[in-house]
Motif scaffolding. Structure first.
Motif, mmCIF file in Angstrom:
data_model
loop_
_atom_site.group_PDB
_atom_site.id
_atom_site.type_symbol
_atom_site.label_atom_id
_atom_site.label_comp_id
_atom_site.label_asym_id
_atom_site.label_seq_id
_atom_site.Cartn_x
_atom_site.Cartn_y
_atom_site.Cartn_z
ATOM 1 N N LYS A 154 -10.885 2.453 -3.750
ATOM 2 C CA LYS A 154 -9.793 1.621 -3.241
ATOM 3 C C LYS A 154 -8.466 2.381 -3.281
ATOM 4 O O LYS A 154 -7.638 2.255 -2.370
ATOM 5 C CB LYS A 154 -9.682 0.326 -4.041
ATOM 6 C CG LYS A 154 -10.765 -0.681 -3.715
ATOM 7 C CD LYS A 154 -10.557 -1.938 -4.537
ATOM 8 C CE LYS A 154 -11.563 -3.008 -4.217
ATOM 9 N NZ LYS A 154 -11.310 -4.237 -4.981
ATOM 10 N N ALA A 155 -8.245 3.161 -4.311
ATOM 11 C CA ALA A 155 -7.023 3.969 -4.401
ATOM 12 C C ALA A 155 -6.977 4.979 -3.255
ATOM 13 O O ALA A 155 -5.922 5.216 -2.657
ATOM 14 C CB ALA A 155 -6.945 4.677 -5.751
ATOM 15 N N TRP A 156 -8.124 5.573 -2.941
ATOM 16 C CA TRP A 156 -8.201 6.538 -1.848
ATOM 17 C C TRP A 156 -7.897 5.864 -0.517
ATOM 18 O O TRP A 156 -7.140 6.385 0.295
ATOM 19 C CB TRP A 156 -9.583 7.183 -1.829
ATOM 20 C CG TRP A 156 -9.737 8.280 -0.831
ATOM 21 C CD1 TRP A 156 -8.991 9.414 -0.737
ATOM 22 C CD2 TRP A 156 -10.697 8.351 0.214
ATOM 23 N NE1 TRP A 156 -9.442 10.196 0.299
ATOM 24 C CE2 TRP A 156 -10.489 9.567 0.889
ATOM 25 C CE3 TRP A 156 -11.723 7.521 0.628
ATOM 26 C CZ2 TRP A 156 -11.273 9.957 1.972
ATOM 27 C CZ3 TRP A 156 -12.499 7.918 1.697
ATOM 28 C CH2 TRP A 156 -12.274 9.119 2.359
ATOM 29 N N THR A 167 -18.067 8.205 -8.024
ATOM 30 C CA THR A 167 -16.773 7.606 -7.729
ATOM 31 C C THR A 167 -16.875 6.091 -7.890
ATOM 32 O O THR A 167 -17.808 5.473 -7.397
ATOM 33 C CB THR A 167 -16.346 7.959 -6.299
ATOM 34 O OG1 THR A 167 -16.195 9.376 -6.225
ATOM 35 C CG2 THR A 167 -15.032 7.305 -5.924
ATOM 36 N N THR A 168 -15.914 5.528 -8.588
ATOM 37 C CA THR A 168 -15.931 4.085 -8.828
ATOM 38 C C THR A 168 -15.307 3.334 -7.646
ATOM 39 O O THR A 168 -14.595 3.921 -6.822
ATOM 40 C CB THR A 168 -15.142 3.716 -10.096
ATOM 41 O OG1 THR A 168 -13.747 4.019 -9.873
ATOM 42 C CG2 THR A 168 -15.651 4.472 -11.307
ATOM 43 N N LYS A 169 -15.561 2.043 -7.604
ATOM 44 C CA LYS A 169 -14.977 1.198 -6.568
ATOM 45 C C LYS A 169 -13.446 1.228 -6.660
ATOM 46 O O LYS A 169 -12.750 1.291 -5.653
ATOM 47 C CB LYS A 169 -15.497 -0.226 -6.724
ATOM 48 C CG LYS A 169 -15.154 -1.145 -5.592
ATOM 49 C CD LYS A 169 -15.861 -2.478 -5.781
ATOM 50 C CE LYS A 169 -15.683 -3.373 -4.588
ATOM 51 N NZ LYS A 169 -16.437 -4.625 -4.726
ATOM 52 N N ARG A 170 -12.926 1.226 -7.869
ATOM 53 C CA ARG A 170 -11.471 1.269 -8.073
ATOM 54 C C ARG A 170 -10.885 2.573 -7.531
ATOM 55 O O ARG A 170 -9.841 2.576 -6.878
ATOM 56 C CB ARG A 170 -11.172 1.119 -9.561
ATOM 57 C CG ARG A 170 -9.712 1.095 -9.877
ATOM 58 C CD ARG A 170 -9.493 0.887 -11.350
ATOM 59 N NE ARG A 170 -8.082 0.867 -11.650
ATOM 60 C CZ ARG A 170 -7.578 0.797 -12.837
ATOM 61 N NH1 ARG A 170 -8.371 0.721 -13.887
ATOM 62 N NH2 ARG A 170 -6.286 0.795 -13.031
ATOM 63 N N GLU A 171 -11.556 3.698 -7.799
ATOM 64 C CA GLU A 171 -11.087 4.989 -7.288
ATOM 65 C C GLU A 171 -11.144 5.020 -5.757
ATOM 66 O O GLU A 171 -10.228 5.530 -5.103
ATOM 67 C CB GLU A 171 -11.926 6.123 -7.871
ATOM 68 C CG GLU A 171 -11.699 6.320 -9.349
ATOM 69 C CD GLU A 171 -12.758 7.169 -10.011
ATOM 70 O OE1 GLU A 171 -12.436 7.793 -11.030
ATOM 71 O OE2 GLU A 171 -13.916 7.208 -9.537
#
Length: 80
Positions: free
Chosen positions: A50-52, A44-48
């Motif tokens: 943050k979306a969560w 899981t990426t940092k961007r994903e």
């Protein structure tokens, strides 16, 4: 692994089998206390993430509105 942790892992696997990454969060409520278990897809990426977190914040506000409280007045605990 507890039963609730196994359930979170099972749900994560089911989502991953559909070709998507998963963020599974299960809350157990017992009277005035609650505990949470989570399962997150590998890679899981940092961007994903943050979306969560954004989705969790929106859900927090929806639940607070549903039960008629100000979300900023809800006590939270930090467990390290």
């Amino acid at each position: 692994m507890t039963n609730i942790e196994q359930e979170a892992q099972t749900a994560k696997i089911m989502v991953e089998e559909a070709g998507k990454k998963a963020f599974v969060l299960i809350a157990e409520i017992d009277g005035d206390s609650a505990s949470m278990t989570r399962a997150i897809s590998e890679g899981t990426t940092k961007r994903e993430a943050k979306a969560w977190i954004g989705a969790l914040n929106r859900e927090r506000e929806r639940v607070a509105k549903l039960i008629g409280v100000d979300p900023d007045e809800v006590e939270t605990e930090s467990v390290n």
